[in-house]
Each structure stands twice: as structure tokens, then as C-alpha cells.
Enzyme design. Structure first.
Site: not given
Lengths: 137, 137, 137, 137, 137, 137
Positions: E15, E40, E125, E34, E80-81, E42
Site C-alpha cells: 500500500h 511498501h 499492521e 509511508c 491478500d497478495h 505489510h
């Protein structure tokens, strides 16, 4: 409905549980090995929770970098690698139980965090002994 | 404002999810592999939370050593290394779901912990399945 | 120099430590509460480590999705939510200590994983009791 | 191929890093906040690993209950809730760094554990600072 | 008194924190690293809590297998991913802060979970940055 | 016998698994959802292990504060909150699998850590996928 953000920080400290008004035997009886006059210590894990409304521009309740900086400058810098009984003003005459440490941290941070945010402290003294202030419910 | 203390203990046990009033197929359909007639088992992580006012003399809500002893003598000694369905009286006619285990532990400890303290149980059956009784909020 | 990849999986199972060749008193003396005839159980955390050379095209030692599938189809599907003593062929005449479970898993996976990869099992029976097979060093 | 068993125990202690042969400024420069003359402290997590052959009768490398008892009677009872510098003989003239604590624990346990078992200590001073003695590889 | 069940699931995502209405300098100033235009990411740990009354026949608040399936089909399969900013409809015009991700997940699941159950989301996070929606107390 | 010290640090990053020499279908087939052209991401947990002899004056293998600073200045500052494929020179033409990331970090740190210390990297991409370089054993 409100949203909460929680920031985790940590500090290491020595302490001794002791009531100066009591004789040695009573201190020993009540606090046991926590009363060791030479101190013992812990890795304290500190969770600071703020409850509020997200800002429409940022999507943040509170900037977590700023929250971390506030905790570090007002709490960690004063408690980390310290002897709580000898080095931290608030415990000169207050027994540094996990309950009292959590409340003292709450009082320090309550001065620093804007009043629009509810504030709650959770403190792990060990993996098995945990304190919350104020208590939920 | 009140303060909470939380003590973590653990026990290992076998159990089987089963409703004796149902036929085998329905038990199998509803409880799936948890219905294995030969049992399976878990490492249960138990968190016991007491909410109250700190004692002015000790700075304690409750002596954590004493709380640990109460949990061990009344819960752990009866549940640890046991088959919950066969060895624990309360589950002779009660399905040992995590929800029911948490409530039974609450009922056992509610008898042992002074009424001035609110009591709450959090039980991890696995890292991914967790129960709270009574639920906060 | 070689590289290792480690995949973590888990299973829940009931078991009983028991040597059929011994009288009850000796079993009770040696295995204590782990000898409960009604079984007890654990959440087992399983780490499977492969050591090899990364593939020049993929940068992988081993596709972790494929490794997870191999572990699930050959180990987890046979051990999860089972009674190790009664439901798993390998423990019909072998005491399901953590040491023996780790070795049995190694033997199962050694058949499935290409011989060019060294294989090692680490098994957590609880957070406090851990086994490695074969032992490093 | 050999098998390893690992037992986790813990102790809480105060300590101070200090070299008595150095002037204060050098101690402060080298050890920084760990040199606090009033001490600080940690929750130490201790992993004791034994490598050997499983017993054919029990399936054990070593009875984990017995291993836990040996660690508790020879290490935990002497280190837990203590000031390492003042209360523990071995550190009267030895700096209680994590490296030295791990080696001292190894030396204590090496006397207690039969020579047929290889012995290794892993000590977590914090989640982020870890020591192994002797080092693998 | 009600009972809560909590199910833990996880997803990995990229994100970028960014407010399209702001100039680059302001985005950089407010969101810092960020705001990296290349994103980047998580490992998000998601806890979904349902509060209700246990069913008398099953002893369940909610079948955890079914809860896991609902979370996977409605949230994990979509997050996800993924790149939250580019791949997930809800964040096309909403900054994917942890606060907003938690609220979006709550809104998705609120449609899927029967209204008799209170619903709460806790999202990690990182180990150090956590969000709850709605906030307790 | 030698002693090891291990320091844990972390970074968050986006990445995409992709082999530029392959057609899209083959990339999709081999790397699956890790091949998402918009990237996904992880919280990487990094353990850096040094093996050596303790210094007689300090009792240290290596000053952990200095080790943390070396890791931060040479690795974390370049990887944290970055897109590994686009922002980190070493992965411009190298697939950022966990295996390759661990080796690249080893190569960076090998230049910074004195040759008298053995060096080993352990990298958690998730709780379930872990890499070691070089592999022990």
C-alpha cells in the site's frame, strides 16, 4: 462509532516492591522475592491506546510516528534502563507495582495527549502478568 | 477509574465435540473432524482478568502469586493433562467447546474470587480460535 | 554456501505416553500425568527445514507453496485432529513422545522430498518443550 | 542421527554492565545506559538444549520434567528475582553480559547433565538481543 | 452475559499512504516514508470478533470454520497478495491507513454476519501498530 | 568454544516475484499470486548472528548497539518502506525471493562486519516462511 489506535513500545528496568511504612518481615511476607533489597528487573511491554475519530484528510486517528515520539520522550526516556525506585521521581514514595506503573504512565501521557482522545494503558510486566488502566468494562 | 490485572496460565487437554442427543451423521456434519470419537487435543492458554481498586498499602489489585495459586488449585489441577469429556465432571453432559470451557472456568473462579472484583476469562484454544466470557461491550 | 528454507505448519492431536511392555505402576511412575489412560492433547507447531542450492531461474530453494502442500498431504492430513496412539499407524507400537513424532515425520517427508535437499524437523509440543531431528551439531 | 530436546524456562533479574578496572567515563562510554549504577533489569528467556539418543524404553532423550527440575534447582532458584552483580557468586568479578550469563549457565548445567548429552544454551535478554553458547557452526 | 469468539486470519499486501487532493510536498511531510510512490507492504494480522449467545445444541456462538470461510471468501481473497491502492475497489479513493482498512473490513463483514452478533475488527499492521474498529469503551 | 550473539531488526517492503526472461504465463504459473504486477508486501523480521570470542575487557562478542547501528545504516535504511524491485539496486535484476533477500543482506553485512566473526542471516518473510543463509549443517 469510534476507532482505536494502539502503539507498542518497551523499556527495561529494575525495581523492588516495598512499603516503607512496614517492618521488614511484613514486606518479606507480602512481597516475597519481589522484595529483594538488591532489586530485580523486567522487560516491560507497553501498549498505549487512543480512541477517537479518524481525521478526514489523513485517515489517521493519530499519527503513529508522533504517538511513538510522545511516548519515547515522556515515558521511555525516563524509565528505560532505570531503577524505578531510585531513578524515577514518581516512585520515590509509591510502590512500583505493575498497577502503579501503568497508572503513572497514564497520568504522564494524559498531559501530553489531546483531551479529545480517550487513553488507555496496557502493561506487560512479564508474559504472564499484565495490567490495564483504566480497566475496560 | 478501576484497574485490571490479568494472569496467564495454561493447560493441555484432549476433547471431542459431540451432542449425545444427535445421530452420528449429524454430529459428523456439524462438528466435522472435531467429532473424532478417539478425541484430539489442544494447548489451552488461559487469561484470567480481575478488575478492582488497588490496595493503598500494597499497590496491588490482587496478589498475582495468590491469583496464580487459585487458578492452579481450582482449574489447572482439574483440567491439565485430562480428557475434558471423560475426566472433568462439568463436561459429562456439556459439550466442551471453547465457549463452554471458558464459561465453566468463569463459574469455578467466580466462587473463589471475592465479589468486589469483576472477573473475565479469555481462552485461546489455538492461536487462531479465541473465546471471551463475559464478552466486553 | 547453502541456503535453508523453513515452512511452519500445525496440527492438533490427542496422545498418551505409555509403554505396553511395562506394568501400570511403572508407566505411571515414568510418564506421570502424560500417562492418563483417557489421553490429553496438544497444539503441535511443526517446522520443516530444507537445505539446498537456490534455483537460478526462480531464486527458490523449494517452492514454499509446494512444500506446504507436501506437508499437508503426507503429515497434517494424517495427524491433525487425531488420536496419535489409536488413529496413526506409525504409533500403534511406538510411544508418541515428541522425539518419536519428530522422527516419524522426518521419515515420512524424507520419502517425499528429493534427496538433494537436507531435511530437518523441529516440533513444538508446547511453547516450553521442543524437539529437533536430526539434531544440529 | 541424534535428536535434540529443548526446554524453555525463565527468570527475572537486575544487572549492571561494568568493568571495575576501568574509570567511570570509560564504563559510561562503552556500556552506556547499561552502566546505570542503580541497575536495570530483564525478563530472561532461557532455552536449554540436550542432544543424544532416545531411550528405547521411553522414547525420551531426557525426561523434560526432570530437565525442568534440574534447571530450576541449579539456575532459576539462584538467578530469579536477583541482582546478578550482587546476589550471584559467579558475577561478583565477572561482567553479567548476556554472553557471560549464557556461559555461566552452561558451566552450571554441564556439571548436572550426564556427559553423554551435548549441551547448548540460548538466552534471550530481550526479544531483540539473543546469545548462544556454544555457538552452532 | 454474552460470549465472544475471535478468529485470526492474515493477508499480505502492498500500500501507499497518499491524499490525492494534496501536493506532493504535503503528502511527503504528513506521510513520510509511508508515502513512497512505489509502495511498501505489510503482513496484516486480522482478528474478527463476534459477540452473541451460545447455541444450546452446539455450544457454539458461531462455527469457527464457517467464520473462517466467510472472512476468506469476502476479505482475504480480495486483499491478500494485492496492492490495496490499485487492486481493491474500496481504496481507489480512500487512503489505506490501518484505520480505514479496519473500517472497510468491518463494513464488508457486517453484510455477511447475521445482525444478532456484534462485530469488531482488530488489525495488526505491524507488531507495534494496531487498530480496533469499533473501539471498545 | 565460540559464542554467538543475535540481533533482531525489521523492515516493511513491497515486492513482486518475477523472472524477466519468462513469458507472463510462465511467471503466473510459477509464482502465482506472488507475481501480482502491482506488488504485494511483507513485514520482514531479520535476525543477524555473529559468532566469535568474547572480549576479555567487555564480556561482549560484539556491542549490540553497534551491531544494530550497522544493520540500520547499511540494510534497514535502504530496504524499509521500499519497493524491493524498484527501489533497491541489488534487485533490479535479481528476483527478490526471501532466499535472495537473505543472501543480499549477508553480502552487504559481510563487508561491514570484521572477518573474525562468522555471519549468518535468518529472515522471516512471514511467520510461516523463513530463510537462513548460510544454512547451518
Amino acid at each position: 462509532m469510534k476507532t482505536a489506535v494502539i502503539r507498542k513500545e518497551h523499556f527495561n528496568a529494575a525495581h523492588r516492591l516495598h512499603n516503607k511504612a512496614w517492618p521488614e518481615e511484613k514486606n518479606q511476607e507480602v512481597f516475597g522475592k519481589c522484595n529483594n533489597p538488591h532489586y530485580h528487573g523486567h522487560n516491560y511491554e507497553l501498549f498505549v491506546k487512543l480512541v477517537g475519530e479518524p481525521d478526514a484528510q489523513t485517515g489517521y486517528i493519530y499519527d503513529m510516528k508522533k504517538l511513538s515520539d510522545v511516548i519515547k520522550s515522556s515515558v521511555i526516556s525516563r524509565f528505560d534502563h532505570k531503577n524505578l525506585n531510585l531513578d524515577v521521581e514518581e516512585f520515590k514514595n509509591l510502590n512500583p507495582t505493575a498497577e502503579n506503573i501503568a497508572r503513572v504512565i497514564w497520568e504522564i501521557l494524559r498531559e501530553k495527549i489531546e483531551k479529545e482522545f480517550d487513553l488507555k494503558i496496557t502493561l506487560y510486566e512479564t508474559e504472564r502478568n499484565i495490567v490495564e488502566y483504566p480497566a475496560e468494562s
